[in-house]
Structures are given as structure tokens and as C-alpha cells.
Design a protein around this motif. Structure first.
Motif: not given
Length: 259
Positions: A12-13, A16-20, A191
Motif C-alpha cells: 500500500v505504502y 502509493g509512492y510508485q504511483l505518484i 522512495c
């Protein structure tokens, strides 16, 4: 189900980073440009995902075995309570005790990972055949935080976590919170973004930029400490400070500094 909480949290975390990561306006907070990531990294995203899933499978099996066997731990044994229906539950210790266990586990994990990690760099055979797999990600990104050779994943992360759990004497429930916290910190350290309101990056000196230096060619012999503190690097002379420099095209660059 608590055993799988850190694994779910990882995806999840990190997801989320990968998407943004490639979305404007966050481009201006990147430590490396998108072109650098595509040019320098030596492994594809699907390969990274498969490698992480393999490591997490091993971690889940070890965690379930530890949680089942650790009822013999005298600290936990004293917390056992037999309910009216003859089932056995583990009573959580006071919060101050759990905080102390957290700190002990953090120090134990840091110590284990520092010395194993450093030795994998110093031993040419281990680096060439095992640890270099992680360094195929010269430009780190969140999903690759646990991308390691399977043997390294077992020795560095899984065994290190097991030792931290056993030495600290925490209950399985406390351990779920501890390992979830460790997962968030580890993902954050990889990240690739330096964000203005990121609590991990401002509370911990061992942060995204600190670990990014280690992935750079001139920093591979420095900044071994992970995931929480930089204590061992500072004590044993492997600490390399950094300067965050703004790039003209946007974003930051973490540059090694020996000042």
C-alpha cells in the motif's frame, strides 16, 4: 492475519509512492531525474516485484513459526491468560514496557543490519554474488526497498527481524506494530523523494537522502546503517554526510560531503 499486516502495508505504502513518483508536481521533489532512473537502473520493475514477493513469502513463514513457538519465551509466558472457555490469550504489557521493547528492537535490528550489510560490501564474493543484486537499483524507488538476493533477504532482513523480536521480548501483537513501523521506514528510505512534510525524513538522520548516498558510486563504502539510526556509521567511521542541492530543472540532488 496480523502476520501479513506489514506485507500489506508495504504494498500500500510503496505502491502509493510508485504511483505518484512520476506525477507532477512531485517531480520537483525527486532526488534523481526520471531519465537517470531509466538509464542507470539495471533491473526491470517486474523483476523487482517478483524478488520482493519471494522475500516476503519467506518472511511470512518465519514470522508464523516464531509467533507459534515463542509462547515459551518467559517474558511472554508470564503474560499468558487462560479465559473462561479455556482458550489462551496473551495479555499486552503496559505501554511503557512496549515502548522500551520497541527501542530495544530498533537498536538490535540496526546493529545486526549494520554489521551484516557492511560485511557484504567488504567480502568481494558476497558482494558480487549476493548483495550486488540490491545495488542494481542505483536510483532507489519505494517498491525496490526489499529487492534483495533471497539469501540476503533471509540473513539481513528476516533473521535480523527474528533476533530483534526474540531479544526485545515483545508479544506477537506488539511485533506486528514494530515490523509495520520498520516497513514504513524502510520503504521511505528508498522512495527517491525529498518531501517537505515527511516526518521520517525530518526526525531521522538516517533517511531517504542518507541512504541515497549509499547507492551512489562514491558512497558505497559509507552509510551502511539502516533502517533507523546512523549510530554505527558515526562510531566506526563510515558516516558520509550530504548536502541537498537544488537542480535547475527542478528537484534535489543529494551530494556526498566529507566536511
Amino acid at each position: 492475519m496480523g502476520t501479513f499486516a506489514p506485507i500489506v502495508l508495504y504494498w500500500v505504502y510503496a505502491g502509493g509512492y510508485q504511483l505518484i513518483l512520476h506525477r507532477w508536481p512531485l517531480e520537483r521533489y525527486r532526488l534523481h531525474t526520471r531519465a537517470e532512473e531509466e538509464e542507470k537502473n539495471l533491473v526491470s520493475l517486474p523483476t523487482v516485484v517478483r524478488g520482493v514477493l519471494l522475500q516476503q513469502l519467506v518472511q511470512a513463514i518465519v514470522a508464523m513459526v516464531l509467533f507459534m513457538l515463542d509462547l515459551s519465551n518467559p517474558i511472554i509466558h508470564d503474560c499468558l491468560q487462560v479465559t473462561s472457555d479455556s482458550s489462551v490469550t496473551v495479555v499486552q504489557p503496559p505501554i511503557i514496557v512496549q515502548i522500551f521493547q520497541f527501542l530495544i528492537a530498533m537498536l538490535v535490528m540496526d546493529s545486526w543490519q549494520y554489521f551484516v550489510h557492511r560485511y557484504m560490501h567488504q567480502n568481494k564474493f558476497l558482494y558480487r554474488h549476493i548483495h550486488s543484486q540490491h545495488h542494481r537499483l542505483i536510483v532507489p524507488y519505494a517498491i525496490g526497498a526489499l529487492y534483495n538476493h533471497p539469501l540476503e533477504g533471509l540473513l539481513l532482513d528476516t533473521l535480523g527481524g527474528a533476533i530483534s523480536f526474540l531479544v526485545s521480548g515483545m508479544t506477537p501483537r506488539t511485533a506486528v506494530f514494530f515490523f509495520s513501523f520498520a516497513v514504513l521506514k524502510t520503504v521511505d528510505d528508498h522512495c527517491g523523494l525529498w518531501l517537505p512534510y515527511n516526518i521520517f525524513q525530518h526526525l531521522f538522520r538516517n533517511n531517504t537522502a542518507y541512504h541515497d548516498i549509499h547507492h551512489q558510486l562514491q558512497g558505497t563504502k559509507y552509510n551502511y546503517s539502516q533502517p533507523f539510526f546512523s549510530i554505527w556509521d558515526r562510531i566506526l567511521g563510515t558516516h558520509m554526510p550530504y548536502n541537498l542541492v537544488s537542480r535547475k530543472e527542478g528537484g534535489f540532488e543529494a551530494r556526498p560531503s566529507r566536511d
